[in-house]
Write a protein that holds these residues in place. Structure first.
Motif, PDB file in Angstrom:
ATOM      1  N   LYS A 128      12.233  51.451   7.808  1.00 13.89           N
ATOM      2  CA  LYS A 128      11.667  51.942   9.065  1.00 13.89           C
ATOM      3  C   LYS A 128      10.149  51.970   8.994  1.00 13.89           C
ATOM      4  N   ARG A 129       9.621  52.408   7.861  1.00  8.71           N
ATOM      5  CA  ARG A 129       8.164  52.393   7.672  1.00  8.71           C
ATOM      6  C   ARG A 129       7.634  50.962   7.647  1.00  8.71           C
ATOM      7  N   LEU A 130       8.402  50.053   7.043  1.00  6.72           N
ATOM      8  CA  LEU A 130       8.014  48.638   7.013  1.00  6.72           C
ATOM      9  C   LEU A 130       7.949  48.080   8.430  1.00  6.72           C
ATOM     10  N   LYS A 131       8.914  48.453   9.259  1.00  7.49           N
ATOM     11  CA  LYS A 131       8.912  47.985  10.642  1.00  7.49           C
ATOM     12  C   LYS A 131       7.669  48.471  11.380  1.00  7.49           C
ATOM     13  N   ALA A 132       7.279  49.715  11.132  1.00  7.16           N
ATOM     14  CA  ALA A 132       6.078  50.247  11.785  1.00  7.16           C
ATOM     15  C   ALA A 132       4.830  49.486  11.330  1.00  7.16           C
ATOM     16  N   ARG A 133       4.751  49.170  10.044  1.00  7.72           N
ATOM     17  CA  ARG A 133       3.592  48.408   9.561  1.00  7.72           C
ATOM     18  C   ARG A 133       3.626  46.993  10.127  1.00  7.72           C
ATOM     19  N   ALA A 134       4.817  46.417  10.234  1.00  7.21           N
ATOM     20  CA  ALA A 134       4.955  45.081  10.821  1.00  7.21           C
ATOM     21  C   ALA A 134       4.473  45.067  12.263  1.00  7.21           C
ATOM     22  N   GLN A 135       4.806  46.105  13.019  1.00  2.00           N
ATOM     23  CA  GLN A 135       4.347  46.198  14.408  1.00  2.00           C
ATOM     24  C   GLN A 135       2.828  46.247  14.477  1.00  2.00           C
ATOM     25  N   ALA A 136       2.215  46.994  13.554  1.00  2.00           N
ATOM     26  CA  ALA A 136       0.754  47.086  13.534  1.00  2.00           C
ATOM     27  C   ALA A 136       0.121  45.735  13.212  1.00  2.00           C
ATOM     28  N   LEU A 137       0.731  44.984  12.303  1.00  4.56           N
ATOM     29  CA  LEU A 137       0.217  43.648  11.980  1.00  4.56           C
ATOM     30  C   LEU A 137       0.292  42.732  13.196  1.00  4.56           C
ATOM     31  N   LEU A 138       1.344  42.850  13.969  1.00  3.95           N
ATOM     32  CA  LEU A 138       1.473  42.023  15.174  1.00  3.95           C
ATOM     33  C   LEU A 138       0.425  42.397  16.216  1.00  3.95           C
ATOM     34  N   ILE A 139       0.181  43.679  16.353  1.00  2.00           N
ATOM     35  CA  ILE A 139      -0.809  44.138  17.337  1.00  2.00           C
ATOM     36  C   ILE A 139      -2.185  43.578  17.014  1.00  2.00           C
ATOM     37  N   ALA A 140      -2.477  43.407  15.727  1.00  2.00           N
ATOM     38  CA  ALA A 140      -3.782  42.874  15.316  1.00  2.00           C
ATOM     39  C   ALA A 140      -3.978  41.425  15.731  1.00  2.00           C
ATOM     40  N   GLU A 141      -2.877  40.721  15.993  1.00  2.00           N
ATOM     41  CA  GLU A 141      -2.916  39.323  16.446  1.00  2.00           C
ATOM     42  C   GLU A 141      -3.736  38.438  15.510  1.00  2.00           C
TER      43      GLU A 141
END
Length: 259
Positions: A128-141
């Motif tokens: 779940k924490r990995l998913k949150a970090r993955a979302q942040a990486l996507l937001i950075a584009e």
């Protein structure tokens, strides 16, 4: 830029094998898992003398991750966000300053066995924490990869004998669903973007001549943001490394990026 992820199963036991592999294969970046060493005992100077910048996030006797890079590293961070009390060394990330900067996240996802139980609960919470970090990486584009030993068999075709893993934490439905949730955010499984079908593995147990029988599983993965996926030239598994002297039970898996 050629990036390999490699669970080496102990830097002390595997330093000669790792040195030989680095000398022969010449990765620009190597993300290592299970270094099983505290930072101060990692043979940093040895690899620096080989031309690598070395960053580690170590732990005594267990876990531990590292990034070795021939290119400069910037903005190095250690530990997966989301749980300040987590003392297990399983995450390190840095920006590799190539022609195009790449955010590289090296991970060693919890095994989770025996399941059910506290270790499996920890695995799912970590994901779940990995998913949150993955979302942040996507937001950075920006181009970013999350690579390492995921301890996840994504589908039955990723195991030589899928029936043997039905009740294992690596293949249980909640594990696979958590992995798919991350992929479905918009990440690309680099290997499956280039190679389809069964018979491709990154891990073989030391017991029962598993490697000779190709009784393996694919649990080491490169997941790419869309910006990194656009740069993907190729992805491959270096299976022959498993047949060498004093091998890890894992082998390197590579990506080649136009960066």
């Amino acid at each position: 830029m050629k990036i390999a992820t490699f669970n080496i199963n102990g830097i002390k036991a595997r330093i000669d094998a790792l040195t030989g592999w680095l000398t022969e294969s010449q990765p620009d970046v190597a993300c290592l898992q299970e270094i099983k060493s505290v930072d101060e005992n990692f043979p940093r100077q040895h690899f620096e003398d080989m031309g690598y910048t070395v960053e580690t996030h170590g732990q005594k006797s267990f876990n531990g991750v590292a990034i070795l890079s021939r290119l400069p590293l910037e903005d190095v961070t250690r530990g997966l966000p989301g749980d300040d009390g987590d003392e297990q060394a399983r995450w390190i990330e840095a920006t590799v300053m190539g022609e195009k900067p790449i955010r590289v996240c090296g991970l060693y996802l919890p095994n989770g066995n025996p399941a059910p139980g506290p270790k499996y609960d920890y695995k799912l919470a970590w994901m779940k924490r990995l998913k949150a970090r993955a979302q942040a990486l996507l937001i950075a584009e920006e181009p970013a990869i999350m690579c390492g030993d995921y301890n996840i068999i994504p589908q039955d075709e990723d195991a030589a004998r899928p029936e043997a893993w039905r009740d294992d934490a690596l293949a249980m439905q909640p594990s696979r669903e958590a992995f798919r949730e991350i992929l479905n955010l918009g990440f690309t499984d680099a290997f499956r973007a280039r190679t389809q079908g069964p018979g491709h593995y990154t891990f073989w147990d030391y017991q029962a001549n598993a490697f000779d029988r190709n009784d393996g599983i694919r649990i080491d993965h490169h997941l790419l943001t869309p910006q990194a996926a656009d740069l993907l030239n190729d992805c491959w598994i270096e299976a022959a490394v498993r047949g060498r002297e004093k091998p890890s039970d894992h082998v390197p898996i590579w990506i080649d990026l136009a960066a």
